[in-house]
Design a protein around this motif. Structure first.
Motif, PDB file in Angstrom:
ATOM      1  N   GLY A 142       0.768  -1.234   0.000  1.00 19.14           N
ATOM      2  CA  GLY A 142       0.000   0.000   0.000  1.00 19.14           C
ATOM      3  C   GLY A 142       0.799   1.283   0.000  1.00 19.14           C
ATOM      4  N   GLU A 143       2.022   1.251  -0.487  1.00 20.09           N
ATOM      5  CA  GLU A 143       2.808   2.482  -0.522  1.00 20.09           C
ATOM      6  C   GLU A 143       2.196   3.465  -1.519  1.00 20.09           C
ATOM      7  OE1 GLU A 143       7.003   2.007  -0.953  1.00 20.09           O
ATOM      8  OE2 GLU A 143       7.190   0.954   0.960  1.00 20.09           O
ATOM      9  N   THR A 144       2.239   4.723  -1.159  1.00 22.32           N
ATOM     10  CA  THR A 144       1.651   5.785  -1.978  1.00 22.32           C
ATOM     11  C   THR A 144       2.728   6.776  -2.398  1.00 22.32           C
ATOM     12  OG1 THR A 144       1.229   7.195  -0.059  1.00 22.32           O
ATOM     13  CG2 THR A 144      -0.489   5.586  -0.660  1.00 22.32           C
ATOM     14  N   ASP A 145       2.363   7.681  -3.308  1.00 25.70           N
ATOM     15  CA  ASP A 145       3.313   8.723  -3.703  1.00 25.70           C
ATOM     16  C   ASP A 145       3.761   9.524  -2.490  1.00 25.70           C
ATOM     17  OD1 ASP A 145       2.902   7.862  -6.274  1.00 25.70           O
ATOM     18  OD2 ASP A 145       1.695   9.589  -6.899  1.00 25.70           O
ATOM     19  N   GLU A 146       2.857   9.741  -1.554  1.00 24.10           N
ATOM     20  CA  GLU A 146       3.180  10.508  -0.349  1.00 24.10           C
ATOM     21  C   GLU A 146       4.211   9.784   0.518  1.00 24.10           C
ATOM     22  OE1 GLU A 146       1.020  12.564   3.563  1.00 24.10           O
ATOM     23  OE2 GLU A 146      -0.084  11.156   2.301  1.00 24.10           O
ATOM     24  N   SER A 147       3.986   8.496   0.789  1.00 24.93           N
ATOM     25  CA  SER A 147       4.925   7.762   1.643  1.00 24.93           C
ATOM     26  C   SER A 147       6.263   7.571   0.938  1.00 24.93           C
ATOM     27  CB  SER A 147       4.334   6.412   2.055  1.00 24.93           C
ATOM     28  OG  SER A 147       4.093   5.573   0.937  1.00 24.93           O
ATOM     29  N   ALA A 170      12.015   9.151   0.408  1.00 23.98           N
ATOM     30  CA  ALA A 170      13.073   9.748  -0.401  1.00 23.98           C
ATOM     31  C   ALA A 170      13.725  10.908   0.342  1.00 23.98           C
ATOM     32  CB  ALA A 170      12.506  10.217  -1.737  1.00 23.98           C
ATOM     33  N   GLY A 171      12.907  11.726   0.984  1.00 24.86           N
ATOM     34  CA  GLY A 171      13.447  12.832   1.763  1.00 24.86           C
ATOM     35  C   GLY A 171      14.309  12.351   2.916  1.00 24.86           C
ATOM     36  N   ALA A 172      13.869  11.293   3.584  1.00 22.67           N
ATOM     37  CA  ALA A 172      14.640  10.732   4.694  1.00 22.67           C
ATOM     38  C   ALA A 172      15.965  10.168   4.209  1.00 22.67           C
ATOM     39  CB  ALA A 172      13.823   9.636   5.382  1.00 22.67           C
ATOM     40  N   ALA A 173      15.933   9.505   3.068  1.00 22.55           N
ATOM     41  CA  ALA A 173      17.168   8.959   2.496  1.00 22.55           C
ATOM     42  C   ALA A 173      18.161  10.075   2.208  1.00 22.55           C
ATOM     43  CB  ALA A 173      16.853   8.177   1.225  1.00 22.55           C
ATOM     44  N   ALA A 174      17.690  11.122   1.552  1.00 19.53           N
ATOM     45  CA  ALA A 174      18.573  12.218   1.166  1.00 19.53           C
ATOM     46  C   ALA A 174      19.189  12.907   2.376  1.00 19.53           C
ATOM     47  CB  ALA A 174      17.807  13.221   0.302  1.00 19.53           C
ATOM     48  N   ARG A 175      18.409  13.136   3.422  1.00 15.66           N
ATOM     49  CA  ARG A 175      18.954  13.853   4.583  1.00 15.66           C
ATOM     50  C   ARG A 175      19.955  12.998   5.359  1.00 15.66           C
ATOM     51  NH1 ARG A 175      13.544  13.230   6.783  1.00 15.66           N
ATOM     52  NH2 ARG A 175      13.555  11.645   8.432  1.00 15.66           N
ATOM     53  N   VAL A 207       2.224   6.932 -24.612  1.00 15.01           N
ATOM     54  CA  VAL A 207       3.216   7.863 -24.058  1.00 15.01           C
ATOM     55  C   VAL A 207       2.530   8.908 -23.193  1.00 15.01           C
ATOM     56  CG1 VAL A 207       4.894   9.668 -24.619  1.00 15.01           C
ATOM     57  CG2 VAL A 207       4.901   7.514 -25.886  1.00 15.01           C
ATOM     58  N   GLY A 208       1.473   9.495 -23.696  1.00 16.99           N
ATOM     59  CA  GLY A 208       0.769  10.527 -22.942  1.00 16.99           C
ATOM     60  C   GLY A 208       0.218  10.027 -21.629  1.00 16.99           C
ATOM     61  N   MET A 209      -0.366   8.836 -21.640  1.00 18.05           N
ATOM     62  CA  MET A 209      -0.933   8.280 -20.414  1.00 18.05           C
ATOM     63  C   MET A 209       0.155   7.912 -19.420  1.00 18.05           C
ATOM     64  SD  MET A 209      -4.238   6.041 -21.612  1.00 18.05           S
ATOM     65  CE  MET A 209      -4.728   5.867 -19.894  1.00 18.05           C
ATOM     66  N   ALA A 210       1.291   7.412 -19.940  1.00 19.34           N
ATOM     67  CA  ALA A 210       2.399   7.051 -19.060  1.00 19.34           C
ATOM     68  C   ALA A 210       2.956   8.283 -18.364  1.00 19.34           C
ATOM     69  CB  ALA A 210       3.491   6.349 -19.859  1.00 19.34           C
ATOM     70  N   VAL A 211       3.157   9.337 -19.106  1.00 19.70           N
ATOM     71  CA  VAL A 211       3.683  10.574 -18.527  1.00 19.70           C
ATOM     72  C   VAL A 211       2.705  11.131 -17.499  1.00 19.70           C
ATOM     73  CG1 VAL A 211       4.326  12.969 -19.008  1.00 19.70           C
ATOM     74  CG2 VAL A 211       5.065  11.133 -20.553  1.00 19.70           C
ATOM     75  N   GLN A 212       1.425  11.102 -17.825  1.00 15.61           N
ATOM     76  CA  GLN A 212       0.403  11.611 -16.901  1.00 15.61           C
ATOM     77  C   GLN A 212       0.405  10.832 -15.593  1.00 15.61           C
ATOM     78  OE1 GLN A 212      -3.602  11.316 -18.395  1.00 15.61           O
ATOM     79  NE2 GLN A 212      -4.399  12.846 -16.981  1.00 15.61           N
ATOM     80  N   GLU A 213       0.568   9.513 -15.671  1.00 11.51           N
ATOM     81  CA  GLU A 213       0.554   8.688 -14.464  1.00 11.51           C
ATOM     82  C   GLU A 213       1.850   8.815 -13.669  1.00 11.51           C
ATOM     83  OE1 GLU A 213      -0.319   4.004 -13.248  1.00 11.51           O
ATOM     84  OE2 GLU A 213      -0.906   4.769 -15.213  1.00 11.51           O
ATOM     85  N   CYS A 214       2.962   8.986 -14.377  1.00 16.80           N
ATOM     86  CA  CYS A 214       4.263   9.044 -13.704  1.00 16.80           C
ATOM     87  C   CYS A 214       4.577  10.426 -13.140  1.00 16.80           C
ATOM     88  CB  CYS A 214       5.376   8.643 -14.664  1.00 16.80           C
ATOM     89  SG  CYS A 214       5.343   6.910 -15.162  1.00 16.80           S
ATOM     90  N   LYS A 215       4.006  11.460 -13.721  1.00 18.85           N
ATOM     91  CA  LYS A 215       4.353  12.828 -13.312  1.00 18.85           C
ATOM     92  C   LYS A 215       4.189  13.060 -11.819  1.00 18.85           C
ATOM     93  CE  LYS A 215       3.515  17.701 -14.350  1.00 18.85           C
ATOM     94  NZ  LYS A 215       2.803  18.672 -15.224  1.00 18.85           N
ATOM     95  N   PRO A 216       3.043  12.719 -11.190  1.00  9.14           N
ATOM     96  CA  PRO A 216       2.934  12.958  -9.745  1.00  9.14           C
ATOM     97  C   PRO A 216       3.898  12.105  -8.928  1.00  9.14           C
ATOM     98  CG  PRO A 216       1.019  11.751 -10.573  1.00  9.14           C
ATOM     99  CD  PRO A 216       1.779  12.229 -11.756  1.00  9.14           C
ATOM    100  N   GLN A 217       4.271  10.947  -9.441  1.00 12.72           N
ATOM    101  CA  GLN A 217       5.251  10.108  -8.747  1.00 12.72           C
ATOM    102  C   GLN A 217       6.600  10.821  -8.684  1.00 12.72           C
ATOM    103  OE1 GLN A 217       5.374   6.197 -10.614  1.00 12.72           O
ATOM    104  NE2 GLN A 217       3.172   6.205 -10.937  1.00 12.72           N
ATOM    105  N   VAL A 218       6.939  11.511  -9.773  1.00 10.75           N
ATOM    106  CA  VAL A 218       8.223  12.221  -9.854  1.00 10.75           C
ATOM    107  C   VAL A 218       8.186  13.523  -9.066  1.00 10.75           C
ATOM    108  CG1 VAL A 218       9.860  13.359 -11.397  1.00 10.75           C
ATOM    109  CG2 VAL A 218       8.786  11.206 -12.091  1.00 10.75           C
TER     110      VAL A 218
END
Length: 257
Positions: free
Chosen positions: A112-117, A122-127, A149-160
């Motif tokens: 159940g990992e989310t973009d938020e978690s 990622a922030g914890a790793a970097a610090r 391509v368009g759908m992939a970018v749309q889905e991946c954008k919030p992850q990035v």
């Protein structure tokens, strides 16, 4: 026109062992990876290996005299606290890890990992001095190339963007583009699809002062990198690379491309 982001000076190839091996098999594999150090590809390619948590410190001891980078398969978003069963990013760094894999499709689906978690991790790793290797990718695939391509970018954008918002601007980040539908498939995603998607995702890193590397994963193997090198900086391998000879073949290809 200035580059979209600070380029990583070297290509990169890595492999995760997931939970396929027992303790002795993992140690044997890491020793095999050590034997690849010193090959001619060292001039162009960084190699990383991600074993399980239990063998992390022994793997660090084995790899200490080499250029091979050690990674971990996950981390918690807090450095310390009452989080039974979790692993601290601070402890991972102290144990010798320098990269930490975050947000793999399996963890998103099974735990159940989310973009938020994922962003918090990622922030914890970097610090804590770790390079977050964040897995991103779309779940579905359209048969029409332009739509895919368009759908992939749309889905991946919030992850990035969620990850880039959570890490310092000058921190190195590795984005592992792994279309979920290509993981474990008979062959990798279509090269044109990978290049077009990763080119669009790289635009999201415009203005960062830290290096942002993009690697491809998802049934990658020999011949994959040459077809997608315009879009990615390396490969993130799975079971194919559990054979050291296969791993060596891929590294040689990436190093000579």
């Amino acid at each position: 026109m200035p580059p979209l982001t600070v380029p990583r000076p070297r290509r990169i190839v890595g492999v995760s062992l997931k939970m396929y091996y027992d303790l002795q098999s993992t140690i044997s594999y890491v020793r095999g990876v050590l034997q690849l150090d010193g090959e001619s590809w060292n001039a162009n390619v960084d190699l990383f290996v991600i074993p399980d948590f239990i063998t992390l410190m022994e793997s660090a001891r084995i790899l200490e005299p080499s250029h091979v980078i050690l990674g971990a398969q996950d981390t918690h978003w807090e450095d310390k606290g009452a989080f039974t069963g979790e692993v601290s990013p601070l402890v991972l760094y102290q144990a010798g890890a320098r990269i930490v894999e975050i947000g793999h499709a399996e963890r998103r689906a099974l735990f159940g990992e989310t973009d938020e978690s994922v962003a918090k991790k990622a922030g914890a790793a970097a610090r804590n001095g770790l390079i977050p290797l964040v897995c991103i990718g779309e779940k579905t695939h359209q048969s029409i190339a332009s739509a895919a391509v368009g759908m992939a970018v749309q889905e991946c954008k919030p992850q990035v963007t969620s990850v880039l918002d959570a890490v310092p601007d000058d921190a190195e980040v590795i984005l592992a583009y792994e279309p979920v539908w290509a993981i474990g498939a008979a062959k990798p995603a279509d090269p044109d699809h990978v290049v077009n998607v990763t080119r669009e995702l790289r635009k999201l890193t415009t203005g960062r002062t830290g290096a942002t590397t993009i690697v491809y994963g998802g049934s990658a193997g020999p011949g994959t990198y040459a077809k997608i090198s315009e879009g990615v900086d390396g490969l993130f391998l799975g079971r194919f690379a559990h054979d050291i000879n296969n791993l060596k073949r891929v590294i040689e290809e990436v190093g000579g491309a």
